[in-house]
Design a protein around this motif. Sequence first.
Motif, mmCIF file in Angstrom:
data_model
loop_
_atom_site.group_PDB
_atom_site.id
_atom_site.type_symbol
_atom_site.label_atom_id
_atom_site.label_comp_id
_atom_site.label_asym_id
_atom_site.label_seq_id
_atom_site.Cartn_x
_atom_site.Cartn_y
_atom_site.Cartn_z
ATOM 1 N N SER A 209 0.841 -1.234 0.039
ATOM 2 C CA SER A 209 -0.143 -0.207 -0.015
ATOM 3 C C SER A 209 0.598 1.423 0.122
ATOM 4 O O SER A 209 0.365 2.447 -0.550
ATOM 5 C CB SER A 209 -1.098 -0.133 1.011
ATOM 6 O OG SER A 209 -0.119 0.465 2.276
ATOM 7 N N GLU B 82 -12.870 -0.611 7.716
ATOM 8 C CA GLU B 82 -12.469 -1.628 6.836
ATOM 9 C C GLU B 82 -13.461 -2.639 6.674
ATOM 10 O O GLU B 82 -13.675 -3.173 5.411
ATOM 11 C CB GLU B 82 -11.137 -2.216 6.946
ATOM 12 C CG GLU B 82 -9.999 -1.020 7.134
ATOM 13 C CD GLU B 82 -9.830 -0.604 5.628
ATOM 14 O OE1 GLU B 82 -9.825 -1.052 4.634
ATOM 15 O OE2 GLU B 82 -9.607 0.897 5.520
ATOM 16 N N THR B 83 -14.084 -3.290 7.273
ATOM 17 C CA THR B 83 -14.986 -4.306 7.393
ATOM 18 C C THR B 83 -16.310 -3.766 6.489
ATOM 19 O O THR B 83 -16.523 -4.561 5.421
ATOM 20 C CB THR B 83 -15.459 -4.846 8.610
ATOM 21 O OG1 THR B 83 -14.501 -5.350 9.496
ATOM 22 C CG2 THR B 83 -16.493 -5.964 8.350
ATOM 23 N N CYS B 84 -16.634 -2.524 6.576
ATOM 24 C CA CYS B 84 -17.665 -1.910 5.919
ATOM 25 C C CYS B 84 -17.116 -1.861 4.442
ATOM 26 O O CYS B 84 -17.997 -2.023 3.486
ATOM 27 C CB CYS B 84 -17.952 -0.596 6.438
ATOM 28 S SG CYS B 84 -18.988 -0.630 8.053
ATOM 29 N N ARG B 85 -15.926 -1.355 4.112
ATOM 30 C CA ARG B 85 -15.392 -1.303 2.853
ATOM 31 C C ARG B 85 -15.476 -2.422 2.108
ATOM 32 O O ARG B 85 -15.717 -2.636 0.940
ATOM 33 C CB ARG B 85 -14.258 -0.400 2.728
ATOM 34 C CG ARG B 85 -14.135 0.909 3.417
ATOM 35 C CD ARG B 85 -14.872 2.018 2.804
ATOM 36 N NE ARG B 85 -16.259 1.610 2.795
ATOM 37 C CZ ARG B 85 -17.053 2.221 4.054
ATOM 38 N NH1 ARG B 85 -16.455 2.644 5.012
ATOM 39 N NH2 ARG B 85 -18.560 2.048 3.907
ATOM 40 N N VAL B 86 -15.150 -3.464 2.555
ATOM 41 C CA VAL B 86 -14.824 -4.876 2.143
ATOM 42 C C VAL B 86 -16.346 -5.631 1.810
ATOM 43 O O VAL B 86 -16.486 -6.425 1.113
ATOM 44 C CB VAL B 86 -14.176 -5.682 2.843
ATOM 45 C CG1 VAL B 86 -13.953 -7.074 2.505
ATOM 46 C CG2 VAL B 86 -12.609 -5.173 2.883
ATOM 47 N N PHE B 87 -17.040 -5.674 2.969
ATOM 48 C CA PHE B 87 -18.379 -6.406 2.819
ATOM 49 C C PHE B 87 -19.741 -5.347 2.499
ATOM 50 O O PHE B 87 -20.376 -5.701 1.904
ATOM 51 C CB PHE B 87 -18.611 -7.222 4.019
ATOM 52 C CG PHE B 87 -17.354 -8.315 4.171
ATOM 53 C CD1 PHE B 87 -17.104 -9.348 3.318
ATOM 54 C CD2 PHE B 87 -16.596 -7.945 5.171
ATOM 55 C CE1 PHE B 87 -16.435 -10.200 3.696
ATOM 56 C CE2 PHE B 87 -15.419 -8.971 5.439
ATOM 57 C CZ PHE B 87 -15.380 -9.997 4.682
ATOM 58 N N ASP C 21 -20.084 -2.494 1.615
ATOM 59 C CA ASP C 21 -20.542 -1.581 0.507
ATOM 60 C C ASP C 21 -21.011 -2.662 -0.636
ATOM 61 O O ASP C 21 -21.614 -2.115 -1.675
ATOM 62 C CB ASP C 21 -19.203 -0.931 -0.046
ATOM 63 C CG ASP C 21 -18.756 0.059 1.065
ATOM 64 O OD1 ASP C 21 -19.537 0.397 1.630
ATOM 65 O OD2 ASP C 21 -17.727 0.646 0.824
ATOM 66 N N ARG C 22 -20.905 -3.848 -0.544
ATOM 67 C CA ARG C 22 -21.282 -4.852 -1.595
ATOM 68 C C ARG C 22 -22.743 -5.084 -1.530
ATOM 69 O O ARG C 22 -23.322 -5.992 -2.322
ATOM 70 C CB ARG C 22 -20.241 -6.043 -1.787
ATOM 71 C CG ARG C 22 -18.978 -5.386 -2.312
ATOM 72 C CD ARG C 22 -18.164 -6.578 -2.054
ATOM 73 N NE ARG C 22 -16.782 -6.189 -2.780
ATOM 74 C CZ ARG C 22 -15.805 -5.803 -2.540
ATOM 75 N NH1 ARG C 22 -15.856 -5.039 -1.173
ATOM 76 N NH2 ARG C 22 -14.535 -5.550 -2.915
ATOM 77 N N ARG D 134 -14.632 7.106 -0.184
ATOM 78 C CA ARG D 134 -14.332 5.550 -0.438
ATOM 79 C C ARG D 134 -13.705 5.425 -1.844
ATOM 80 O O ARG D 134 -12.687 4.649 -1.932
ATOM 81 C CB ARG D 134 -15.869 5.042 -0.608
ATOM 82 C CG ARG D 134 -16.410 4.704 0.730
ATOM 83 C CD ARG D 134 -17.993 4.102 0.532
ATOM 84 N NE ARG D 134 -18.626 4.336 1.711
ATOM 85 C CZ ARG D 134 -19.925 4.514 1.795
ATOM 86 N NH1 ARG D 134 -20.486 4.876 0.949
ATOM 87 N NH2 ARG D 134 -20.545 4.516 2.916
ATOM 88 N N ARG E 275 -10.062 5.961 -1.188
ATOM 89 C CA ARG E 275 -9.391 4.847 -0.774
ATOM 90 C C ARG E 275 -8.955 3.837 -1.615
ATOM 91 O O ARG E 275 -8.138 3.262 -1.765
ATOM 92 C CB ARG E 275 -10.286 4.151 0.453
ATOM 93 C CG ARG E 275 -9.888 3.022 0.941
ATOM 94 C CD ARG E 275 -10.836 2.512 1.760
ATOM 95 N NE ARG E 275 -10.626 1.289 2.327
ATOM 96 C CZ ARG E 275 -10.558 -0.094 1.539
ATOM 97 N NH1 ARG E 275 -11.236 -0.224 0.523
ATOM 98 N NH2 ARG E 275 -10.274 -1.205 2.237
ATOM 99 N N ILE E 276 -9.912 3.798 -2.834
ATOM 100 C CA ILE E 276 -9.930 2.748 -3.831
ATOM 101 C C ILE E 276 -8.659 3.136 -4.730
ATOM 102 O O ILE E 276 -7.985 2.425 -5.146
ATOM 103 C CB ILE E 276 -11.099 2.553 -4.587
ATOM 104 C CG1 ILE E 276 -12.185 1.841 -3.848
ATOM 105 C CG2 ILE E 276 -10.941 1.827 -5.998
ATOM 106 C CD1 ILE E 276 -13.611 2.034 -4.095
#
Length: 134
Positions: A8, A27-32, A34-35, A127, A130-131
């Motif tokens: 990173s 981070e959990t929200c971004r990985v799961f 958001d989908r 977001r 971050r991506i």
Amino acid sequence: MTKPPKGSGTPISIPNSDSMAKLWIHETCRVFFDRLVDETDRQWFKDTIARIWYSQFGVEWSAKEIFEENLLIFGDFMRKGVEADERIYEEVRDYSKLPKIIDDYMAEAPQPMNLVLFRDAMEHLCRVSRILRF
């Protein structure tokens, strides 16, 4: 400050266990989260995060407190004038400064943008940042 995730290039600032818990939720929200597209699944996720946060971190917040009353945003863009490889991925603690910082970045763009920065718009921009960064 901790070492960045491999590849990173961005240091992460985690000053205490409360910050670590917030970073974990973010981070959990971004990985799961958001989908997820179904509201039932999103509510299940929020309730599960609240239970895990209490059982693992000892923080007793409801799903509403975590996801609606508190804005959990992390990024490496809050300190202007810092070189990209020297930026620190940290919690955005002063949300009142966020619109001004985003406006400043937009003004520096090759084609300046004039956007209305309401809460959802700022969250989405963070977001995207971050991506693009990682």
